[in-house]
Design an enzyme around this catalytic site. Structure first.
Site, PDB file in Angstrom:
ATOM      1  N   THR A   2      22.696  -4.278 -48.744  1.00  0.00           N
ATOM      2  CA  THR A   2      23.869  -4.961 -49.473  1.00  0.00           C
ATOM      3  C   THR A   2      25.214  -4.654 -48.704  1.00  0.00           C
ATOM      4  OG1 THR A   2      22.970  -4.669 -51.880  1.00  0.00           O
ATOM      5  CG2 THR A   2      25.268  -5.259 -51.469  1.00  0.00           C
ATOM      6  N   HIS A  23      19.386  -1.524 -58.626  1.00  0.00           N
ATOM      7  CA  HIS A  23      18.843  -2.712 -58.303  1.00  0.00           C
ATOM      8  C   HIS A  23      18.836  -3.901 -59.307  1.00  0.00           C
ATOM      9  CE1 HIS A  23      15.874  -1.041 -54.941  1.00  0.00           C
ATOM     10  NE2 HIS A  23      17.156  -0.944 -54.558  1.00  0.00           N
ATOM     11  N   LEU A  59      26.325   1.263 -52.317  1.00  0.00           N
ATOM     12  CA  LEU A  59      25.852   0.235 -52.265  1.00  0.00           C
ATOM     13  C   LEU A  59      24.382   0.427 -51.312  1.00  0.00           C
ATOM     14  CD1 LEU A  59      28.610  -2.096 -51.040  1.00  0.00           C
ATOM     15  CD2 LEU A  59      27.837  -2.014 -53.355  1.00  0.00           C
ATOM     16  N   ASP A  60      23.535  -0.419 -51.771  1.00  0.00           N
ATOM     17  CA  ASP A  60      22.070  -0.388 -51.200  1.00  0.00           C
ATOM     18  C   ASP A  60      22.328  -0.669 -50.013  1.00  0.00           C
ATOM     19  OD1 ASP A  60      20.887   0.231 -53.688  1.00  0.00           O
ATOM     20  OD2 ASP A  60      20.290  -1.857 -54.097  1.00  0.00           O
ATOM     21  N   LYS A  61      21.170  -0.157 -48.993  1.00  0.00           N
ATOM     22  CA  LYS A  61      21.383  -0.224 -47.531  1.00  0.00           C
ATOM     23  C   LYS A  61      21.472  -1.623 -47.161  1.00  0.00           C
ATOM     24  CE  LYS A  61      18.457   0.579 -43.189  1.00  0.00           C
ATOM     25  NZ  LYS A  61      17.308   1.153 -42.794  1.00  0.00           N
TER      26      LYS A  61
END
Length: 256
Positions: A57, A162, A53-55
């Protein structure tokens, strides 16, 4: 300490906090806290990453407890056999449910990908969205006297970098808090007026087949306090009840 959503001898799932990296990266040398290392220390056992997961999120993050299980879980991700469901707060009124079928050009990192060859052709990307609630707030952000927001459920079919953030921006309903593809005035306004900084994108559900037992697993990550207070402020309580945390009233003290 990380909130553990599910654990057995083969795998473990946690509720990843927003603004926490999944694992150490040479691109983020200043960072000192990571989900992978924190979880390893918490359970006293090595863990293996199977997705990211993106930082910024938050939400369901799955780890394997052996390399064999990691390989099997990775295959499920690669073959799109897992169902991932997100929730997001976006700018404006999203009027109806729909599907975004919009190819995305790969986003390259200026440092990590500086030796990569020229720009690749756009890759197919499909996301489904469902409108759960809308709200108009009496605050002036930008050129209007009021600000409008929607709570949406997002289900990606593909897993481009993204993807959800770029797809919602393509619809002109960027996710609040998205500094790369969003509305910077709205990001600042929501942080200022509603005390809710950061990306409003949450990985709520992950549905998969257990790689060892074959049983169906459905993992759910409740909202953090930041989400909770915004949902209450926008009068959205009950819209996604399974993500709301139950608050028990404090026990009244006895009379002396």
């Amino acid at each position: 300490m990380l909130e553990i959503l599910y654990q057995d001898e083969h795998l473990i799932a946690v509720n990843k906090p927003a603004c926490m990296l999944v694992h150490r990266s040479w691109l983020d040398r200043h960072e000192t806290v990571f989900v992978m290392q924190t979880l390893r220390d918490q359970i006293g056992q090595h863990v293996f990453t199977v997705h990211r997961l993106d930082k910024p999120t938050s939400g369901v993050l799955l780890f394997a407890l052996s390399s064999d299980v990691a390989r099997m879980l990775s295959q499920q991700f690669e073959q799109h056999q897992m169902i991932k469901v997100y929730h997001a707060v976006v700018r404006g009124y999203v009027l109806e449910d729909g599907t975004i079928d919009y190819a995305l050009t790969e986003e390259l990192d200026k440092i990590a990908d500086k030796f990569s060859e020229g720009e690749k052709a756009p890759q197919p990307a499909v996301s489904h969205y469902r409108v759960l609630a809308r709200r108009e707030m009496p605050v002036a952000i930008g050129r209007y006297d009021t600000a409008r927001y929607s709570l949406v459920e997002l289900t990606p079919e593909t897993g481009r970098k993204h993807q959800l953030r770029r797809h919602m921006s393509h619809l002109r309903h960027p996710i609040i808090g998205d500094t790369a593809h969003g509305d910077l005035k709205q990001n600042r306004g929501v942080a200022q007026h509603f005390e809710c900084p950061g990306l409003m994108l949450h990985a709520s559900h992950l549905r998969l087949t257990h790689p060892v037992t074959g049983e169906a697993l459905s993992l759910t990550a409740p909202w953090d306090p930041r989400w909770q207070q915004l949902v209450e402020r926008f009068d959205w309580k009950g819209c996604v009840s399974e993500l709301e945390r139950v608050e028990f009233p404090a026990q009244a003290s006895q009379d002396s």
